[in-house]
Design an enzyme around this catalytic site. Structure first.
Site, short mmCIF file in Angstrom:
data_model
loop_
_atom_site.label_atom_id
_atom_site.label_comp_id
_atom_site.label_asym_id
_atom_site.label_seq_id
_atom_site.Cartn_x
_atom_site.Cartn_y
_atom_site.Cartn_z
N GLY A 1 0.82 -1.22 0.00
CA GLY A 1 0.00 0.00 0.00
C GLY A 1 0.85 1.26 0.00
O GLY A 1 0.33 2.36 0.23
N GLU B 1 5.47 3.11 8.21
CA GLU B 1 5.27 1.88 9.00
C GLU B 1 6.56 1.47 9.71
O GLU B 1 6.55 1.03 10.86
CB GLU B 1 4.78 0.74 8.11
CG GLU B 1 3.35 0.93 7.62
CD GLU B 1 2.92 -0.08 6.57
OE1 GLU B 1 1.71 -0.25 6.40
OE2 GLU B 1 3.78 -0.70 5.93
C1 A5P Z 1 1.06 -1.01 3.37
O1 A5P Z 1 2.04 -0.34 2.66
C2 A5P Z 1 1.49 -2.42 3.62
O2 A5P Z 1 2.69 -2.56 4.27
C3 A5P Z 1 0.39 -3.17 4.31
O3 A5P Z 1 0.66 -3.36 5.65
C4 A5P Z 1 0.28 -4.45 3.59
O4 A5P Z 1 0.14 -4.15 2.22
C5 A5P Z 1 -0.87 -5.32 4.07
O5 A5P Z 1 -2.09 -4.94 3.53
P1 A5P Z 1 -3.35 -5.89 3.52
O6 A5P Z 1 -3.69 -6.15 4.95
O7 A5P Z 1 -4.41 -5.10 2.80
O8 A5P Z 1 -2.97 -7.13 2.78
#
Ligand code: A5P
Length: 226
Positions: free
Chosen positions: A99, A105
């Site tokens: 995402g 993060e």
């Molecule tokens: C965001 O950049 C990502 O690190 C998310 O934590 C990761 O893509 C998990 O997303 P979903 O829970 O939608 O699979």
């Protein structure tokens, strides 16, 4: 629908790991989003939580859920962060950034005394990079040259959506580097971070304390051993 149920089960299991009150890191993505809604419910029931969001998306979700948020500047002393992941290996190393939120993060992960990852079982793999390329946030300035250097590590593809480059919340571009499967994620992470213009990689090496995996057969807790 099955996937959504697994995500909800993982998120609910994570809420049981939270302290009675305190600062909680709020991850990004569809699984973390369910967790944020659950934390909102707990706040309405009187739990004194404050949140640190890892993206503008999770900020909006947290505001909607009524979770008080700390200032973006930090420094924060976060008791627990709960976040999703795109891929999890047997050592609980992660690929994140599907995402495009992995830089914030990782900063929140670093500021957290405990990091819990919530996934459905489709995210598990023997070696990172079997399922996903490595998302790399790259400064816009000189990014085509940075991309050439990234290609020494693996084929680097600028992430696009609807014919336009994806920009992060900070206004940088994302390159997805196809370098897997990885034998040594820490070495790959170092090689990528050595390149000027790289802001952060989506490789999270030894950054998960607990991974909660939900699937058809229920929920499992994988604890980091180090
Ligand atoms: C965001 O950049 C990502 O690190 C998310 O934590 C990761 O893509 C998990 O997303 P979903 O829970 O939608 O699979």
């Amino acid at each position: 629908v099955k996937d959504d149920e697994a995500k909800a089960l993982a998120a609910r299991t994570a809420t049981a790991e939270l302290p009675a009150s305190g600062v909680i890191g709020l991850g990004s993505g569809s699984t973390a989003r369910i967790f944020i809604a659950d934390v909102g419910t707990m706040v309405r029931q009187g739990r004194a939580f404050q949140g640190v969001p890892t993206s503008e998306g999770s900020r909006k979700d947290a505001e909607r859920a009524g979770i008080p948020l700390l200032d973006d500047s930090g420094p924060w002393d976060i008791a627990v962060t709960v976040d999703g992941a795109d891929e999890v290996d047997a050592r609980l190393n992660l690929i994140k950034g599907g995402g495009a939120a992995h830089t914030r993060e990782k900063i929140v992960n670093q500021s957290s005394r405990r990091n819990i990852i919530i996934v459905d079982e489709s995210k598990l793999s023997d070696r990172l990079g079997e399922k996903w390329p490595i998302p790399v946030e790259v400064l816009l300035f000189g990014h085509l040259g940075t991309a050439r250097l990234l290609s020494d590590v693996g084929r680097a593809v600028r992430r696009m959506r609807d014919g336009r480059p994806v920009l992060t919340d900070t206004g940088n571009v994302i390159y997805d580097v196809h370098a897997g499967p990885l034998d040594d994620p820490a070495a790959t992470d170092r090689a990528l971070r050595d390149i000027p213009g790289v802001v952060e990689t989506g490789l999270f090496v030894r950054r998960a304390d607990l991974v909660i995996v939900a699937g058809a057969s229920g929920v499992r807790k994988l604890i980091a051993t180090q």
